[in-house]
Design a protein around this motif. Structure first.
Motif, PDB file in Angstrom:
ATOM      1  N   PRO A 198     -40.666  18.625  18.832  1.00  0.00           N
ATOM      2  CA  PRO A 198     -41.580  19.653  19.351  1.00  0.00           C
ATOM      3  C   PRO A 198     -42.787  18.996  20.033  1.00  0.00           C
ATOM      4  O   PRO A 198     -43.202  17.912  19.621  1.00  0.00           O
ATOM      5  CB  PRO A 198     -42.026  20.417  18.099  1.00  0.00           C
ATOM      6  CG  PRO A 198     -41.121  19.996  17.006  1.00  0.00           C
ATOM      7  CD  PRO A 198     -40.592  18.646  17.360  1.00  0.00           C
ATOM      8  N   MET A 199     -43.326  19.636  21.044  1.00  0.00           N
ATOM      9  CA  MET A 199     -44.504  19.113  21.753  1.00  0.00           C
ATOM     10  C   MET A 199     -45.237  20.318  22.352  1.00  0.00           C
ATOM     11  O   MET A 199     -44.584  21.299  22.715  1.00  0.00           O
ATOM     12  CB  MET A 199     -44.009  18.190  22.877  1.00  0.00           C
ATOM     13  CG  MET A 199     -45.030  17.197  23.366  1.00  0.00           C
ATOM     14  SD  MET A 199     -44.336  16.114  24.639  1.00  0.00           S
ATOM     15  CE  MET A 199     -43.451  14.912  23.681  1.00  0.00           C
ATOM     16  N   THR A 200     -46.544  20.222  22.492  1.00  0.00           N
ATOM     17  CA  THR A 200     -47.235  21.389  23.056  1.00  0.00           C
ATOM     18  C   THR A 200     -46.952  21.475  24.566  1.00  0.00           C
ATOM     19  O   THR A 200     -46.674  20.456  25.212  1.00  0.00           O
ATOM     20  CB  THR A 200     -48.758  21.300  22.855  1.00  0.00           C
ATOM     21  OG1 THR A 200     -49.237  20.177  23.599  1.00  0.00           O
ATOM     22  CG2 THR A 200     -49.132  21.198  21.388  1.00  0.00           C
ATOM     23  N   PHE A 201     -47.079  22.681  25.093  1.00  0.00           N
ATOM     24  CA  PHE A 201     -46.869  22.897  26.538  1.00  0.00           C
ATOM     25  C   PHE A 201     -47.844  22.031  27.325  1.00  0.00           C
ATOM     26  O   PHE A 201     -47.481  21.401  28.319  1.00  0.00           O
ATOM     27  CB  PHE A 201     -47.088  24.388  26.848  1.00  0.00           C
ATOM     28  CG  PHE A 201     -46.898  24.734  28.301  1.00  0.00           C
ATOM     29  CD1 PHE A 201     -45.649  25.103  28.779  1.00  0.00           C
ATOM     30  CD2 PHE A 201     -47.969  24.694  29.195  1.00  0.00           C
ATOM     31  CE1 PHE A 201     -45.465  25.418  30.124  1.00  0.00           C
ATOM     32  CE2 PHE A 201     -47.789  25.005  30.540  1.00  0.00           C
ATOM     33  CZ  PHE A 201     -46.536  25.374  31.003  1.00  0.00           C
ATOM     34  N   ASP A 202     -49.102  21.985  26.853  1.00  0.00           N
ATOM     35  CA  ASP A 202     -50.115  21.208  27.587  1.00  0.00           C
ATOM     36  C   ASP A 202     -49.762  19.732  27.611  1.00  0.00           C
ATOM     37  O   ASP A 202     -49.902  19.065  28.627  1.00  0.00           O
ATOM     38  CB  ASP A 202     -51.501  21.407  26.952  1.00  0.00           C
ATOM     39  CG  ASP A 202     -52.008  22.814  27.225  1.00  0.00           C
ATOM     40  OD1 ASP A 202     -51.451  23.461  28.144  1.00  0.00           O
ATOM     41  OD2 ASP A 202     -52.912  23.279  26.505  1.00  0.00           O
ATOM     42  N   LYS A 203     -49.257  19.227  26.485  1.00  0.00           N
ATOM     43  CA  LYS A 203     -48.942  17.797  26.431  1.00  0.00           C
ATOM     44  C   LYS A 203     -47.737  17.488  27.332  1.00  0.00           C
ATOM     45  O   LYS A 203     -47.762  16.527  28.103  1.00  0.00           O
ATOM     46  CB  LYS A 203     -48.674  17.372  24.987  1.00  0.00           C
ATOM     47  CG  LYS A 203     -48.424  15.885  24.909  1.00  0.00           C
ATOM     48  CD  LYS A 203     -48.544  15.326  23.514  1.00  0.00           C
ATOM     49  CE  LYS A 203     -48.197  13.824  23.580  1.00  0.00           C
ATOM     50  NZ  LYS A 203     -47.656  13.314  22.355  1.00  0.00           N
ATOM     51  N   PRO A 224     -41.789  31.105  25.821  1.00  0.00           N
ATOM     52  CA  PRO A 224     -42.813  32.009  26.368  1.00  0.00           C
ATOM     53  C   PRO A 224     -43.582  32.722  25.246  1.00  0.00           C
ATOM     54  O   PRO A 224     -43.040  32.950  24.166  1.00  0.00           O
ATOM     55  CB  PRO A 224     -41.994  33.005  27.197  1.00  0.00           C
ATOM     56  CG  PRO A 224     -40.783  32.239  27.594  1.00  0.00           C
ATOM     57  CD  PRO A 224     -40.468  31.361  26.428  1.00  0.00           C
ATOM     58  N   HIS A 225     -44.825  33.057  25.520  1.00  0.00           N
ATOM     59  CA  HIS A 225     -45.782  33.657  24.572  1.00  0.00           C
ATOM     60  C   HIS A 225     -46.306  32.637  23.566  1.00  0.00           C
ATOM     61  O   HIS A 225     -46.979  32.995  22.608  1.00  0.00           O
ATOM     62  CB  HIS A 225     -45.207  34.868  23.811  1.00  0.00           C
ATOM     63  CG  HIS A 225     -44.526  35.852  24.713  1.00  0.00           C
ATOM     64  ND1 HIS A 225     -45.196  36.584  25.659  1.00  0.00           N
ATOM     65  CD2 HIS A 225     -43.214  36.189  24.850  1.00  0.00           C
ATOM     66  CE1 HIS A 225     -44.328  37.338  26.327  1.00  0.00           C
ATOM     67  NE2 HIS A 225     -43.123  37.107  25.854  1.00  0.00           N
ATOM     68  N   THR A 226     -45.938  31.360  23.757  1.00  0.00           N
ATOM     69  CA  THR A 226     -46.464  30.323  22.865  1.00  0.00           C
ATOM     70  C   THR A 226     -46.896  29.133  23.723  1.00  0.00           C
ATOM     71  O   THR A 226     -46.555  29.057  24.905  1.00  0.00           O
ATOM     72  CB  THR A 226     -45.397  29.781  21.876  1.00  0.00           C
ATOM     73  OG1 THR A 226     -44.556  28.852  22.577  1.00  0.00           O
ATOM     74  CG2 THR A 226     -44.550  30.886  21.282  1.00  0.00           C
ATOM     75  N   GLY A 227     -47.597  28.220  23.092  1.00  0.00           N
ATOM     76  CA  GLY A 227     -47.948  26.967  23.766  1.00  0.00           C
ATOM     77  C   GLY A 227     -47.037  25.852  23.261  1.00  0.00           C
ATOM     78  O   GLY A 227     -47.416  24.685  23.254  1.00  0.00           O
ATOM     79  N   SER A 228     -45.817  26.214  22.823  1.00  0.00           N
ATOM     80  CA  SER A 228     -44.922  25.234  22.199  1.00  0.00           C
ATOM     81  C   SER A 228     -43.685  24.969  23.033  1.00  0.00           C
ATOM     82  O   SER A 228     -43.147  25.877  23.680  1.00  0.00           O
ATOM     83  CB  SER A 228     -44.439  25.749  20.845  1.00  0.00           C
ATOM     84  OG  SER A 228     -45.514  26.109  20.043  1.00  0.00           O
ATOM     85  N   THR A 229     -43.229  23.720  22.957  1.00  0.00           N
ATOM     86  CA  THR A 229     -41.949  23.369  23.582  1.00  0.00           C
ATOM     87  C   THR A 229     -41.160  22.523  22.599  1.00  0.00           C
ATOM     88  O   THR A 229     -41.698  21.989  21.638  1.00  0.00           O
ATOM     89  CB  THR A 229     -42.126  22.537  24.883  1.00  0.00           C
ATOM     90  OG1 THR A 229     -42.454  21.180  24.533  1.00  0.00           O
ATOM     91  CG2 THR A 229     -43.184  23.105  25.800  1.00  0.00           C
ATOM     92  N   ASN A 230     -39.867  22.409  22.894  1.00  0.00           N
ATOM     93  CA  ASN A 230     -39.025  21.467  22.173  1.00  0.00           C
ATOM     94  C   ASN A 230     -38.486  20.486  23.200  1.00  0.00           C
ATOM     95  O   ASN A 230     -37.871  20.910  24.182  1.00  0.00           O
ATOM     96  CB  ASN A 230     -37.896  22.224  21.459  1.00  0.00           C
ATOM     97  CG  ASN A 230     -37.429  21.473  20.228  1.00  0.00           C
ATOM     98  OD1 ASN A 230     -38.119  20.578  19.734  1.00  0.00           O
ATOM     99  ND2 ASN A 230     -36.249  21.807  19.749  1.00  0.00           N
ATOM    100  N   THR A 231     -38.748  19.200  23.024  1.00  0.00           N
ATOM    101  CA  THR A 231     -38.319  18.209  24.023  1.00  0.00           C
ATOM    102  C   THR A 231     -37.065  17.497  23.541  1.00  0.00           C
ATOM    103  O   THR A 231     -36.805  17.406  22.334  1.00  0.00           O
ATOM    104  CB  THR A 231     -39.415  17.149  24.244  1.00  0.00           C
ATOM    105  OG1 THR A 231     -39.655  16.472  23.006  1.00  0.00           O
ATOM    106  CG2 THR A 231     -40.708  17.775  24.747  1.00  0.00           C
ATOM    107  N   LEU A 286     -37.024  24.753  14.855  1.00  0.00           N
ATOM    108  CA  LEU A 286     -36.290  23.498  15.032  1.00  0.00           C
ATOM    109  C   LEU A 286     -37.254  22.331  14.882  1.00  0.00           C
ATOM    110  O   LEU A 286     -38.239  22.244  15.592  1.00  0.00           O
ATOM    111  CB  LEU A 286     -35.615  23.473  16.409  1.00  0.00           C
ATOM    112  CG  LEU A 286     -34.538  24.539  16.623  1.00  0.00           C
ATOM    113  CD1 LEU A 286     -34.156  24.620  18.088  1.00  0.00           C
ATOM    114  CD2 LEU A 286     -33.317  24.261  15.764  1.00  0.00           C
ATOM    115  N   SER A 287     -36.940  21.453  13.942  1.00  0.00           N
ATOM    116  CA  SER A 287     -37.850  20.328  13.710  1.00  0.00           C
ATOM    117  C   SER A 287     -37.320  19.088  14.425  1.00  0.00           C
ATOM    118  O   SER A 287     -36.228  19.089  14.976  1.00  0.00           O
ATOM    119  CB  SER A 287     -37.990  20.090  12.219  1.00  0.00           C
ATOM    120  OG  SER A 287     -36.714  20.041  11.651  1.00  0.00           O
ATOM    121  N   ALA A 288     -38.121  18.005  14.391  1.00  0.00           N
ATOM    122  CA  ALA A 288     -37.722  16.770  15.073  1.00  0.00           C
ATOM    123  C   ALA A 288     -36.456  16.203  14.446  1.00  0.00           C
ATOM    124  O   ALA A 288     -36.243  16.315  13.227  1.00  0.00           O
ATOM    125  CB  ALA A 288     -38.851  15.763  14.974  1.00  0.00           C
TER     126      ALA A 288
END
Ligand SMILES: Cc1cc2nc3c(=O)[nH]c(=O)nc-3n(C[C@H](O)[C@H](O)[C@H](O)COP(=O)(O)OP(=O)(O)OC[C@H]3O[C@@H](n4cnc5c(N)ncnc54)[C@H](O)[C@@H]3O)c2cc1C
Length: 439
Positions: A198-203, A224-231, A286-288
């Motif tokens: 996981p990583m923030t959208f800004d990062k 969407p609706h969050t500042g979260s992503t999964n890379t 979903l975790s790392a």
């Protein structure tokens, strides 16, 4: 086969269920000769002809009211050339069968998309791709093609033989002929280590250039609706093999990514106001994890939750701005989007109508759960994508026409001129091709 066979009603339906067609008749040729005969017969009868793969396209690219050519009996490996590292397969071979057969032989494609249900010809005809820094779409891995043209003749092409056909037909959108066999470049099978995190959208947006440059295959999903992503970073590895354990795999790939995800989608569709909360929870579910496996087990996974999708390729340097605009648009709208946005990349390639033709590209894909109205979201997203000179995936929802494509594809005229030569009577025409290539 995922696309529902035309049942007693005679109606053909694609995987997503958003496209239907009523072919005049269906043919399932078992040889190139039978296919040629079917093409000639259709022309005699004044019917159009369309080959279908597994119906995984969201556009009406495979729809016809003429003769529908089914792939099921044109499958299997024709030849493996170990010296030149190529494999030649029948056009209707599902990617899954190709991947498994190659793995048994100690070989693999270099790169691929998210799933492997499609046929090799259906997947390549629309430019199906995964993500890669140096390695491109599945079509970019083609070394030679064999196709039956409108006069029923068999035409082969490669870099050396009929190179002008090869330049266009690898992503042919079914417009140039019916593909009967494809030769792909392969390589000795290798291991990939996947790192999901996981990583923030800004990062992820501020570090995108580094993340892309440091990894052979980088992609991420923004919720969407969050500042979260999964890379997800996939890189070649010397091993050892360390697959996801069956139990963990089942929990993460089946239960969370398909089972629970499906329930969350159903709740969101029934009560849209719950979507932002569901998105917050989903983005944390979903975790790392890190695992090492053979390529197709790392690149692909089952997708059982049905959805509708739009995906555009924008110049890679425009990706971050495109995404920030998309996020701002969702944030200030009353749209409720329950499906993550997928971001991938591909290097420039040399195929006339490949979405990565002549330019390094980034892909942004928006999805909506099947049965949820998607027009408002897709229209807003498409406005952003087209403002960046975006090129839509040929198999995913879009509203663009030939005039637009002539502007975003420098080699558009080369493709249509070849089509005029190979199919002057438009035997392979359907409504979709009329719109995207012109009459
Ligand atoms: C769950 C899901 C996941 C997906 N994941 C990805 C992904 O990761 N990356 C990506 O880029 N796309 C992805 N797609 C899109 C999909 O890969 C493409 O739409 C692909 O074209 C579908 O292949 P198909 O075999 O179902 O072909 P169809 O959709 O049946 O046909 C596609 C086109 O190919 C033509 N065609 C088929 N066979 C022949 C032939 N023998 N000769 C000439 N033309 C032919 C058809 O006429 C049509 O124009 C996904 C779609 C779904 C539903």
């Amino acid at each position: 086969m995922s696309s529902t066979a035309s049942g007693k009603s005679g109606t053909w339906r694609n995987w997503a269920g958003n496209v239907t067609a009523r072919p005049a008749r269906e043919v399932t040729p078992a040889s190139v000769e039978e296919l040629s005969a079917a093409v000639r017969k259709a022309a005699e009868d004044g019917l159009k002809v369309k080959a279908v793969g597994t119906g995984h396209s969201f556009t009406a690219t495979a729809a016809t009211d003429g003769v529908l050519i089914r792939p099921q009996l044109l499958t299997g490996i024709r030849n493996i050339d170990r010296e030149n590292l190529t494999v030649t397969v029948e056009a209707g071979t599902p990617l899954k069968r190709l991947n498994m057969a190659l793995a048994r032989e100690g070989l693999s494609l270099t790169n691929m998309g998210d799933i492997m249900e499609q046929t090799v010809s259906g997947a390549t005809s629309t430019g199906t791709h995964g993500t890669g820094r140096e390695s491109g779409s599945i079509a970019a891995q083609i070394k030679a093609l064999e196709l039956v043209t409108a006069d029923g003749a068999v035409l082969t092409c490669s870099e050396k033989e009929n190179p002008e056909v090869f330049a266009a037909a690898r992503v042919g959108i079914g417009a140039l002929g019916i593909i009967t066999a494809i030769t792909f470049a392969v390589e000795p099978i290798f291991l990939l280590t996947a790192r999901e995190e996981p990583m923030t959208f800004d990062k992820v947006t501020s570090a995108f250039d580094e993340l892309w440059a440091e990894n052979e295959h980088f992609e991420f999903y923004w919720f969407p609706h969050t500042g979260s992503t999964n890379t997800k970073r996939n890189n070649r590895s010397a091993g050892p093999e360390k697959p996801v354990s069956p139990v963990k795999g089942w929990i993460e790939d089946e239960f969370l990514s398909n089972g629970v995800f499906q329930v969350a989608q159903l709740v969101g569709r029934t009560v849209p106001a719950t979507i932002p909360t569901i998105a917050q929870i989903s983005s944390k579910a979903l975790s790392a994890r890190t695992y090492t496996d053979i390529p197709y087990k790392v690149y692909t996974s089952p997708r059982r939750v049905r959805f509708v999708e739009m995906e555009y390729a924008v110049p890679r340097e425009a990706l971050v701005e495109t995404l920030r605009e998309l996020k701002a648009t969702v944030d200030r709208s009353d749209l409720r989007v329950s499906f993550p946005v997928e971001v991938r990349t591909a290097p420039a390639d040399d195929i006339a109508l490949s979405t990565a033709s002549g330019r390094d590209s980034a892909y942004v894909a928006v999805h909506m759960f099947r049965g949820t109205p998607y027009q408002a979201y897709f229209t807003a997203a498409e406005r952003i994508f087209t403002a960046h000179g975006g090129r839509p995936h040929w198999g995913k929802v879009h509203t663009r026409d030939a005039e637009y494509f002539a502007g975003v594809y420098p080699r558009f005229g080369e493709f249509t001129a070849l089509r005029d030569r190979l199919d002057p009577e438009r035997l392979f025409q359907n409504d979709y091709l009329r719109r995207v290539l012109g009459a």
